[in-house]
Motif scaffolding. Structure first.
Motif, PDB file in Angstrom:
ATOM      1  N   UNK A 305     101.050  54.588 -36.137  1.00 52.22           N
ATOM      2  CA  UNK A 305     101.873  55.977 -35.887  1.00 52.22           C
ATOM      3  C   UNK A 305     101.650  56.578 -34.807  1.00 52.22           C
ATOM      4  N   UNK A 306     100.405  57.000 -34.584  1.00 52.51           N
ATOM      5  CA  UNK A 306     100.114  57.781 -33.589  1.00 52.51           C
ATOM      6  C   UNK A 306     100.061  56.966 -32.237  1.00 52.51           C
ATOM      7  N   UNK A 307      99.611  55.703 -32.070  1.00 50.29           N
ATOM      8  CA  UNK A 307      99.886  54.975 -30.948  1.00 50.29           C
ATOM      9  C   UNK A 307     101.331  54.558 -30.489  1.00 50.29           C
ATOM     10  N   UNK A 308     102.036  54.650 -31.657  1.00 51.31           N
ATOM     11  CA  UNK A 308     103.383  54.091 -31.218  1.00 51.31           C
ATOM     12  C   UNK A 308     104.112  54.725 -30.050  1.00 51.31           C
ATOM     13  N   UNK A 309     104.149  56.226 -29.819  1.00 54.99           N
ATOM     14  CA  UNK A 309     104.524  56.494 -28.578  1.00 54.99           C
ATOM     15  C   UNK A 309     104.071  56.014 -27.149  1.00 54.99           C
ATOM     16  N   UNK A 310     102.726  55.504 -27.294  1.00 55.60           N
ATOM     17  CA  UNK A 310     102.185  55.079 -25.949  1.00 55.60           C
ATOM     18  C   UNK A 310     102.404  53.445 -25.792  1.00 55.60           C
ATOM     19  N   UNK A 311     103.215  53.081 -26.763  1.00 55.28           N
ATOM     20  CA  UNK A 311     103.664  51.386 -26.474  1.00 55.28           C
ATOM     21  C   UNK A 311     103.958  51.051 -25.038  1.00 55.28           C
ATOM     22  N   UNK A 312     103.947  50.190 -24.403  1.00 56.31           N
ATOM     23  CA  UNK A 312     104.262  49.891 -23.141  1.00 56.31           C
ATOM     24  C   UNK A 312     103.449  50.315 -22.032  1.00 56.31           C
ATOM     25  N   UNK A 313     102.459  51.244 -22.037  1.00 59.15           N
ATOM     26  CA  UNK A 313     101.598  51.617 -21.139  1.00 59.15           C
ATOM     27  C   UNK A 313     100.559  50.730 -20.945  1.00 59.15           C
ATOM     28  N   UNK A 314     100.089  50.440 -19.472  1.00 56.05           N
ATOM     29  CA  UNK A 314      99.194  49.484 -19.028  1.00 56.05           C
ATOM     30  C   UNK A 314      97.871  49.578 -19.894  1.00 56.05           C
ATOM     31  N   UNK A 315      97.178  48.676 -20.007  1.00 59.55           N
ATOM     32  CA  UNK A 315      95.734  48.906 -20.654  1.00 59.55           C
ATOM     33  C   UNK A 315      94.843  49.712 -19.950  1.00 59.55           C
ATOM     34  N   UNK A 316      94.711  49.528 -18.746  1.00 54.93           N
ATOM     35  CA  UNK A 316      93.983  50.363 -17.642  1.00 54.93           C
ATOM     36  C   UNK A 316      94.335  51.955 -17.897  1.00 54.93           C
ATOM     37  N   UNK A 317      93.141  52.724 -17.838  1.00 61.22           N
ATOM     38  CA  UNK A 317      93.278  54.273 -17.869  1.00 61.22           C
ATOM     39  C   UNK A 317      93.880  54.622 -16.557  1.00 61.22           C
ATOM     40  N   UNK A 318      93.494  54.134 -15.475  1.00 60.01           N
ATOM     41  CA  UNK A 318      94.089  54.945 -14.219  1.00 60.01           C
ATOM     42  C   UNK A 318      95.499  54.421 -14.111  1.00 60.01           C
ATOM     43  N   UNK A 319      95.740  53.262 -14.166  1.00 57.75           N
ATOM     44  CA  UNK A 319      97.112  52.839 -14.304  1.00 57.75           C
ATOM     45  C   UNK A 319      97.939  53.733 -15.188  1.00 57.75           C
ATOM     46  N   UNK A 320      97.511  53.798 -16.330  1.00 58.10           N
ATOM     47  CA  UNK A 320      98.350  54.648 -17.300  1.00 58.10           C
ATOM     48  C   UNK A 320      98.570  56.128 -16.965  1.00 58.10           C
ATOM     49  N   UNK A 321      97.580  56.719 -16.245  1.00 57.74           N
ATOM     50  CA  UNK A 321      97.807  58.059 -15.633  1.00 57.74           C
ATOM     51  C   UNK A 321      98.749  58.053 -14.555  1.00 57.74           C
ATOM     52  N   UNK A 322      98.513  56.982 -13.699  1.00 59.32           N
ATOM     53  CA  UNK A 322      99.500  57.118 -12.627  1.00 59.32           C
ATOM     54  C   UNK A 322     100.768  56.855 -13.116  1.00 59.32           C
ATOM     55  N   UNK A 323     101.258  56.021 -14.053  1.00 58.39           N
ATOM     56  CA  UNK A 323     102.585  55.900 -14.652  1.00 58.39           C
ATOM     57  C   UNK A 323     103.003  56.980 -15.382  1.00 58.39           C
ATOM     58  N   UNK A 324     102.225  57.644 -16.007  1.00 58.72           N
ATOM     59  CA  UNK A 324     102.371  58.952 -16.759  1.00 58.72           C
ATOM     60  C   UNK A 324     102.943  60.274 -15.559  1.00 58.72           C
ATOM     61  N   UNK A 325     102.216  60.104 -14.661  1.00 58.76           N
ATOM     62  CA  UNK A 325     102.585  61.036 -13.594  1.00 58.76           C
ATOM     63  C   UNK A 325     103.764  60.777 -12.921  1.00 58.76           C
TER      64      UNK A 325
END
Length: 360
Positions: A305-325
């Motif tokens: 349930x906690x990870x449901x909002x983060x579905x679709x983000x890349x597994x890499x942390x840096x890529x995920x941060x860039x996509x979030x920005x």
């Protein structure tokens, strides 16, 4: 006003006409019962009064039969009395002739030749001639209905093959009733047999139709190699029964002996090893393992349930941060465009509500 009659008390007849009719009917039935008993009393003990339905039609028919029987009995009694009187008169004549002296007989013969001729005949011939004369006189004096009744009785006695000693109306009626009862039973038996025959015929036709369909439809026919496959399966069953089954039986016996030994030594092993023996699991351990598994499953569902909002983000942390920005930048752009549009509406002198009504 309530009555105090018991529930089993017979109904009371208050109508005089109904009471008279009931009394008359009871009297008629009593007369019929006594009449039937009187007719069946001379018969053998195994022949009893047959049972019948007691209804008005039966009572009417039996009363008519009883009246006709009594009339016939009166006529027959009158004939019997007449025959007895004639026979007695004839016997008196013969006795007088036998006791008269020879001289008297000679004088009587000279005076009446016919008398002398008749006295020379035997007594038996005289009786037969008198009987024939009486019967001829009676037959000629019978009414047409009497002749028809006498003819019916003789025909019935011949049909039933009764001897002359049993050709009286009582035995004829008894034989006729017996034949009627037997005929009724045979008719009922024939009806039952006809019904069974019809059921058998319908069942046979249905079976024939089903057999024709089974023979016609190839789907119900066995497979070509079914017989060979059946033989092969039977051979394998025999092989397994002869070889594998004894081995399995020995293994089961060995396991049973091992389990019995383990159960007998379970207490000592538990004291030395501190819990039930190595490699053996108790019910309490299974329960604890099940509870731990259910707890892990519940924790997994919470994390999902906690990870449901983060579905679709890349597994890499840096890529995920860039996509979030990038998403945050897009959100800020949309917010600024919304604010500019709102300011334009205010400067133009239109409120948002008026703008909405104008568009509407």
């Amino acid at each position: 006003m309530s009555t105090h009659l018991p529930p089993s008390a017979p109904p009371v007849i208050f109508s005089p006409s109904v009471a008279r009719a009931a009394a008359s009917t009871a009297k008629d039935w009593s007369y019929i019962d006594s009449w039937l008993l009187s007719k069946y009393a001379p018969l053998p003990a195994h022949i009893k009064v047959p049972s019948f339905e007691r209804d008005p039609d039966t009572l009417k028919a039996l009363l008519a039969l009883a009246a006709a029987n009594e009339a016939a009995d009166d006529s027959r009694q009158q004939i019997a009395d007449l025959e007895s009187a004639a026979l007695a008169k004839l016997n008196n004549t013969n006795n007088n002739t036998a006791t008269s002296s020879p001289a008297d007989q000679t004088v009587a013969a000279q005076e009446d030749p016919l008398t002398s001729t008749s006295t020379s005949t035997s007594a038996a011939e005289t009786y037969q001639e008198a009987k024939t004369a009486i019967l001829t006189s009676l037959s000629s004096s019978l009414t047409p209905s009497g002749k028809e009744a006498l003819t019916s009785l003789s025909s019935l006695s011949q049909t039933l093959s009764l001897p002359p000693s049993r050709a009286d109306p009582l035995h004829l009626a008894s034989s006729l009733l017996s034949l009627s009862t037997e005929l009724n039973n045979l008719e009922q038996t024939q009806q039952r047999l006809d019904l069974v025959n019809s059921h058998i015929t319908r069942a046979t036709a249905s079976i024939d139709k089903l057999l024709f369909q089974l023979r016609k439809d190839q789907g119900y026919s066995p497979v070509a190699g079914l017989a060979k496959e059946n033989l092969e399966v039977q051979r394998r069953i025999k092989t397994l029964t002869g070889q594998t089954l004894p081995q399995l039986t020995d293994r089961v016996a060995n396991l049973a002996s091992v389990v019995a030994v383990a159960e007998s030594e379970g207490g000592a092993v538990g004291e030395e090893g501190g819990g039930g023996g190595e490699g053996m699991m108790t019910v309490e351990q299974v329960r604890r393992e099940q509870e731990a598994y259910l707890e892990l499953l519940r924790r997994k569902q919470e994390l999902d349930v906690q990870l449901q909002p983060f579905q679709g983000l890349p597994p890499d942390t840096e890529q995920a941060r860039r996509e979030l920005e990038g998403l945050r930048e897009e959100l800020r752009s949309l917010t600024s465009r919304r604010d500019e549009a709102f300011e334009g509406l205010v400067e133009g002198g239109l409120s948002p509500e008026k703008e909405i009504r104008g568009r509407g």
